[in-house]
Design an enzyme around this catalytic site. Structure first.
Site, PDB file in Angstrom:
ATOM      1  N   CYS A 101       0.836  -1.203   0.000  1.00  0.00           N
ATOM      2  CA  CYS A 101       0.000   0.000   0.000  1.00  0.00           C
ATOM      3  C   CYS A 101       0.869   1.250   0.000  1.00  0.00           C
ATOM      4  O   CYS A 101       0.587   2.219  -0.720  1.00  0.00           O
ATOM      5  CB  CYS A 101      -0.917  -0.015   1.216  1.00  0.00           C
ATOM      6  SG  CYS A 101      -2.104   1.352   1.261  1.00  0.00           S
ATOM      7  N   CYS A 194      -6.341  -4.370   6.959  1.00  0.00           N
ATOM      8  CA  CYS A 194      -7.507  -3.492   6.953  1.00  0.00           C
ATOM      9  C   CYS A 194      -8.625  -3.976   6.039  1.00  0.00           C
ATOM     10  O   CYS A 194      -9.797  -3.708   6.289  1.00  0.00           O
ATOM     11  CB  CYS A 194      -7.092  -2.071   6.567  1.00  0.00           C
ATOM     12  SG  CYS A 194      -6.597  -1.860   4.837  1.00  0.00           S
TER      13      CYS A 194
END
Length: 375
Positions: A101, A194
């Site tokens: 990410c 997440c």
């Protein structure tokens, strides 16, 4: 400078944005919408992909007094992070989605867009420091240091990045948030992955990659000890969840030693078989000057993991790290981050590389990828 503050909805990014304003920068806040259907990702205060997080970020921006926008990064995030997560596990590797990410979203897609809009830098709530020489260094709070997950940045990306919290312990950041009147001051930190709503990584992978019966085999004897319904649900170094009904002869637990997706085979054995001291990576990303030959350094093999003194050699297009003491459980797909422990302003990140394989110099067998983890 014109600064874009990436605001996740947590306390760290909120205080980082406030500090950027206090430093005299022209700051704009932005929250990244990473899912077209946020309910499918983690809900509540533990994640960073939720509707609640977006609202918390907006409220923090209002208190700080800066413009605030939401950028839709859902498609890019799914392609570059979630799909990469699937494909790596399908290949028998163990990815780190936070590194991916940072590499693909926060300091690539976001930074590229920010620069195109005329911003000079992106500020985040990561715990890391930049020295006067522009090199990435560990945060002063060792328990929160995130230089490892930032080791994928290029020098150009690092040059346009700001980490306002690197010189402050986390407990002081929370106190500062309360002083500034930020409602997120006591919001819990995010944990786990997440985009996995319930924290069940094995179930998440099974839903996408399906089931396929395979054998769990004793690596030393070749004996079939049990079965599984998908090798992608395992990671090298894993101890729990093997479902073996018969213990080892010595009564000690077994660990996953290797995963072979081609024949859906999982091999297990004793913890000692996870011992490695030689680690190889693919092409490195250099955050400092490119080095050649061999040099002494320290390497870190997982976020918040142990640091190992090592002799690092640049060869065959990658890095080879010979550890001065053995490590246990080093998984292919994870990152090896190289630090210079003698840097004048503290440990400086020199380079990073994705681990391809690891081995023991005492073993007669060829390479075996590792890293202790639980799925």
């Amino acid at each position: 400078m014109r600064v874009l503050a990436a605001m996740s909805g947590g306390v760290d990014s909120a205080v980082a944005a406030a500090r950027a304003v206090e430093a005299g920068h022209d700051v704009t806040g932005v929250h990244l919408a990473l899912s077209k259907n946020p309910q499918t990702y983690r809900t509540g205060a533990r994640g960073c992909c939720t509707i609640e997080d977006s609202r918390d970020a907006r409220r923090a921006a209002d208190v700080i007094g800066i413009p605030f926008y939401v950028w839709d990064m859902a498609e890019r995030f799914h392609e570059d992070v979630v799909e990469d997560f699937y494909s790596e596990y399908a290949a028998g590797r163990t990815p780190n989605p936070c590194l991916r990410c940072n590499e693909k979203i926060k300091f690539a897609a976001v930074l590229d867009r920010a620069m195109a809009l005329g911003f000079d830098a992106v500020a985040t709530g990561h715990y890391a420091r930049k020295g006067d020489d522009g090199l990435l260094r560990r945060a002063v709070d060792p328990g929160k240091d995130q230089s490892y997950v930032l080791g994928v940045l290029t020098p150009a990306q690092l040059a346009h990045s700001m980490f306002p919290l690197g010189d402050t312990p986390k407990d002081q950041v929370r106190v500062e948030a309360e002083t500034r009147g930020l409602a997120v001051a006591r919001k819990p930190d995010s944990h786990d992955i997440c985009f996995i709503a319930d924290g069940d990584t094995a179930g998440f992978l099974k839903n996408k990659l399906g089931s396929a019966t395979g054998d769990i085999v004793d690596q030393a004897t070749g004996e079939v000890l049990g079965s599984h319904d998908g090798s992608h649900q395992f990671t090298v170094g894993q101890r729990h969840g093997l479902g073996l009904k018969r213990p080892a002869a010595d009564g000690k637990p077994r660990y996953v030693l290797s995963i072979t997706p081609v024949d859906n085979r999982v091999e297990v054995g004793p913890r000692e078989a996870l011992r490695v001291d030689r680690i190889r990576t693919g092409a490195p990303v250099w955050l400092a000057s490119v080095r050649t030959g061999s040099f002494e350094a320290e390497v870190q093999l997982r976020a918040h993991g142990e640091v190992y003194p090592a002799t690092v050699t640049v060869e065959d297009g990658g890095l080879t790290a010979l550890l001065h003491k053995p490590a246990f459980g080093v998984a292919a797909g994870q990152a090896l981050v190289v630090y210079d422990p003698d840097a004048a302003e503290g440990d400086a990140v020199l380079a990073s590389g994705t681990i391809d394989a690891s081995s023991s110099s005492e073993a007669a067998s060829e390479t075996q990828p590792l890293e202790a983890a639980r799925v």
